[in-house]
Design a protein around this motif. Structure first.
Motif, PDB file in Angstrom:
ATOM      1  N   LYS A  90      59.747  41.045 -44.420  1.00  0.00           N
ATOM      2  CA  LYS A  90      60.585  40.654 -45.687  1.00  0.00           C
ATOM      3  C   LYS A  90      59.938  40.616 -46.779  1.00  0.00           C
ATOM      4  N   LEU A  91      58.837  40.222 -46.942  1.00  0.00           N
ATOM      5  CA  LEU A  91      58.080  40.081 -48.312  1.00  0.00           C
ATOM      6  C   LEU A  91      57.859  41.625 -48.678  1.00  0.00           C
ATOM      7  N   CYS A  92      57.442  42.542 -47.885  1.00  0.00           N
ATOM      8  CA  CYS A  92      57.271  43.799 -48.154  1.00  0.00           C
ATOM      9  C   CYS A  92      58.432  44.694 -48.570  1.00  0.00           C
ATOM     10  N   ILE A  93      59.505  44.125 -47.944  1.00  0.00           N
ATOM     11  CA  ILE A  93      60.973  44.992 -48.421  1.00  0.00           C
ATOM     12  C   ILE A  93      61.518  44.541 -50.001  1.00  0.00           C
ATOM     13  N   VAL A  94      61.090  43.255 -50.089  1.00  0.00           N
ATOM     14  CA  VAL A  94      61.493  42.631 -51.352  1.00  0.00           C
ATOM     15  C   VAL A  94      60.685  42.780 -52.357  1.00  0.00           C
ATOM     16  N   HIS A  95      59.400  43.114 -52.150  1.00  0.00           N
ATOM     17  CA  HIS A  95      58.239  43.209 -53.263  1.00  0.00           C
ATOM     18  C   HIS A  95      58.794  44.068 -54.436  1.00  0.00           C
ATOM     19  N   ASP A  96      59.157  45.120 -54.397  1.00  0.00           N
ATOM     20  CA  ASP A  96      59.499  46.095 -55.575  1.00  0.00           C
ATOM     21  C   ASP A  96      60.936  46.192 -55.767  1.00  0.00           C
ATOM     22  N   LEU A  97      62.148  45.595 -55.081  1.00  0.00           N
ATOM     23  CA  LEU A  97      63.382  45.597 -55.314  1.00  0.00           C
ATOM     24  C   LEU A  97      63.883  45.787 -56.887  1.00  0.00           C
ATOM     25  N   GLY A  98      63.139  44.884 -57.337  1.00  0.00           N
ATOM     26  CA  GLY A  98      63.737  44.727 -58.919  1.00  0.00           C
ATOM     27  C   GLY A  98      63.126  46.121 -59.643  1.00  0.00           C
ATOM     28  N   GLU A  99      62.305  46.885 -59.240  1.00  0.00           N
ATOM     29  CA  GLU A  99      62.135  48.254 -59.975  1.00  0.00           C
ATOM     30  C   GLU A  99      63.246  49.215 -59.816  1.00  0.00           C
ATOM     31  N   ASP A 158      59.201  35.462 -55.524  1.00  0.00           N
ATOM     32  CA  ASP A 158      58.434  34.525 -56.172  1.00  0.00           C
ATOM     33  C   ASP A 158      57.258  34.109 -55.277  1.00  0.00           C
ATOM     34  N   GLU A 159      57.468  34.129 -53.802  1.00  0.00           N
ATOM     35  CA  GLU A 159      56.371  33.894 -52.719  1.00  0.00           C
ATOM     36  C   GLU A 159      55.406  34.983 -52.789  1.00  0.00           C
ATOM     37  N   TYR A 160      55.857  36.564 -52.687  1.00  0.00           N
ATOM     38  CA  TYR A 160      54.919  37.565 -52.889  1.00  0.00           C
ATOM     39  C   TYR A 160      54.332  37.503 -54.247  1.00  0.00           C
ATOM     40  N   SER A 161      54.883  37.131 -55.511  1.00  0.00           N
ATOM     41  CA  SER A 161      54.509  37.492 -56.519  1.00  0.00           C
ATOM     42  C   SER A 161      53.035  36.438 -56.773  1.00  0.00           C
ATOM     43  N   ALA A 162      53.258  35.231 -56.173  1.00  0.00           N
ATOM     44  CA  ALA A 162      52.335  34.081 -56.552  1.00  0.00           C
ATOM     45  C   ALA A 162      51.171  34.047 -55.252  1.00  0.00           C
ATOM     46  N   ALA A 163      51.488  35.075 -54.260  1.00  0.00           N
ATOM     47  CA  ALA A 163      50.642  35.126 -52.858  1.00  0.00           C
ATOM     48  C   ALA A 163      50.536  33.620 -52.415  1.00  0.00           C
ATOM     49  N   ALA A 164      51.660  32.909 -52.361  1.00  0.00           N
ATOM     50  CA  ALA A 164      51.783  31.758 -52.341  1.00  0.00           C
ATOM     51  C   ALA A 164      51.833  31.290 -50.696  1.00  0.00           C
ATOM     52  N   SER A 165      51.665  32.457 -49.853  1.00  0.00           N
ATOM     53  CA  SER A 165      51.681  32.078 -48.469  1.00  0.00           C
ATOM     54  C   SER A 165      50.742  32.954 -47.593  1.00  0.00           C
ATOM     55  N   PRO A 166      50.140  32.667 -46.499  1.00  0.00           N
ATOM     56  CA  PRO A 166      49.177  33.922 -45.684  1.00  0.00           C
ATOM     57  C   PRO A 166      49.936  34.973 -45.778  1.00  0.00           C
ATOM     58  N   GLU A 167      51.275  35.126 -45.485  1.00  0.00           N
ATOM     59  CA  GLU A 167      51.990  36.385 -45.280  1.00  0.00           C
ATOM     60  C   GLU A 167      52.241  37.130 -46.592  1.00  0.00           C
ATOM     61  N   ALA A 168      52.308  36.186 -47.684  1.00  0.00           N
ATOM     62  CA  ALA A 168      52.300  37.141 -49.034  1.00  0.00           C
ATOM     63  C   ALA A 168      51.049  37.564 -49.496  1.00  0.00           C
ATOM     64  N   ALA A 225      61.190  53.186 -52.905  1.00  0.00           N
ATOM     65  CA  ALA A 225      61.875  53.206 -51.511  1.00  0.00           C
ATOM     66  C   ALA A 225      60.839  53.552 -50.729  1.00  0.00           C
ATOM     67  N   GLU A 226      60.408  54.753 -50.865  1.00  0.00           N
ATOM     68  CA  GLU A 226      59.303  55.474 -49.970  1.00  0.00           C
ATOM     69  C   GLU A 226      58.262  54.547 -49.709  1.00  0.00           C
ATOM     70  N   HIS A 227      57.841  53.946 -51.020  1.00  0.00           N
ATOM     71  CA  HIS A 227      56.395  53.262 -50.907  1.00  0.00           C
ATOM     72  C   HIS A 227      56.712  52.095 -49.998  1.00  0.00           C
ATOM     73  N   SER A 228      57.800  51.294 -50.332  1.00  0.00           N
ATOM     74  CA  SER A 228      58.257  50.089 -49.546  1.00  0.00           C
ATOM     75  C   SER A 228      58.542  50.492 -48.083  1.00  0.00           C
ATOM     76  N   TRP A 229      58.766  51.506 -47.706  1.00  0.00           N
ATOM     77  CA  TRP A 229      58.891  51.979 -46.266  1.00  0.00           C
ATOM     78  C   TRP A 229      57.729  52.175 -45.553  1.00  0.00           C
ATOM     79  N   ARG A 230      56.724  52.654 -46.382  1.00  0.00           N
ATOM     80  CA  ARG A 230      55.418  52.953 -45.670  1.00  0.00           C
ATOM     81  C   ARG A 230      54.522  51.776 -45.834  1.00  0.00           C
ATOM     82  N   LEU A 231      54.725  50.693 -46.847  1.00  0.00           N
ATOM     83  CA  LEU A 231      54.278  49.514 -46.573  1.00  0.00           C
ATOM     84  C   LEU A 231      54.826  48.710 -45.553  1.00  0.00           C
ATOM     85  N   CYS A 232      55.978  48.846 -45.261  1.00  0.00           N
ATOM     86  CA  CYS A 232      56.451  47.968 -44.156  1.00  0.00           C
ATOM     87  C   CYS A 232      56.096  48.706 -42.836  1.00  0.00           C
ATOM     88  N   LEU A 233      55.893  50.037 -42.540  1.00  0.00           N
ATOM     89  CA  LEU A 233      55.290  50.528 -41.549  1.00  0.00           C
ATOM     90  C   LEU A 233      54.048  50.076 -41.373  1.00  0.00           C
TER      91      LEU A 233
END
Length: 195
Positions: free
Chosen positions: A70-79, A124-134, A43-51
């Motif tokens: 949104k991508l940054c927040i979701v990227h590690d939720l499964g952990e 899925d978008e993040y995992s595949a880097a399927a958009s410029p934002e991902a 959670a701390e990693h995701s927070w600083r990533l978003c920042l």
């Protein structure tokens, strides 16, 4: 005048149930060490990533910065379910991504279908880097990990050279990521030479 969308009680309860389950990410420890010497949480990693992503809003004109966050927040939720695999132990094709996605689907189960589908689609978008934002989210994710390695109170045998190759393909996909990477590599090289 501000308008509020009327939401049914069951939907509100489902969202709160998910938020409570996602709280597990606060106790999901990573191998990164904070400046004070304790293990950081996912959670701390995701927070600083978003920042970090938010702070480059000006440099990213033309990008959908809300989507990036949104991508940054979701990227590690499964952990929150199976935990984190340290960056130094990650191997491409090790099944980690499939496990993390399956865990995310389990974690999202309480959500209303539209939100569940949105979060999984973002992952899925993040995992595949399927958009410029991902692409940006993946690159920032690698850079945040490298920055944590630089600021953390690491053990004496920590190999800073790891940073010099870590996430190279993800940080090479955008000019801003490349520039940031050069700065982080410069600091990493100083640590390597100091050893």
């Amino acid at each position: 005048m501000e308008q509020t969308v009327r939401t049914d009680h069951a939907r509100l309860e489902a969202i709160l149930a998910f938020v409570q389950s996602a709280e597990k990410l606060k106790d999901t420890l990573r191998s990164g060490i904070t400046a004070q010497g304790r293990a950081e949480s996912s959670a701390e990693h995701s927070w600083r990533l978003c920042l970090m992503a938010m702070l480059f809003d000006r440099e990213l004109r033309g990008y959908d910065c809300l989507k990036l966050l949104k991508l940054c927040i979701v990227h590690d939720l499964g952990e929150a379910i199976s935990g984190d695999v340290p960056a130094t132990l990650q191997v491409e094709g090790d099944g980690r991504a499939e496990q993390e996605r399956a865990d995310l689907v389990i974690l999202c189960a309480p959500l209303p279908p539209d939100l569940r589908e949105e979060l999984v689609a973002l992952w899925d978008e993040y995992s595949a880097a399927a958009s410029p934002e991902a692409v940006l989210a993946k690159g920032f994710d690698k850079l945040e990990t490298m920055l944590q390695h630089l600021v953390g109170q690491n053990p004496p045998d920590f190999d800073y050279r790891f940073n010099l190759g870590y996430g190279a393909k993800h940080t090479a996909r955008h000019p801003l990521l490349k520039r940031l990477r050069r700065l982080v590599d410069r600091e990493t090289q100083k640590r390597v030479e100091a050893r």
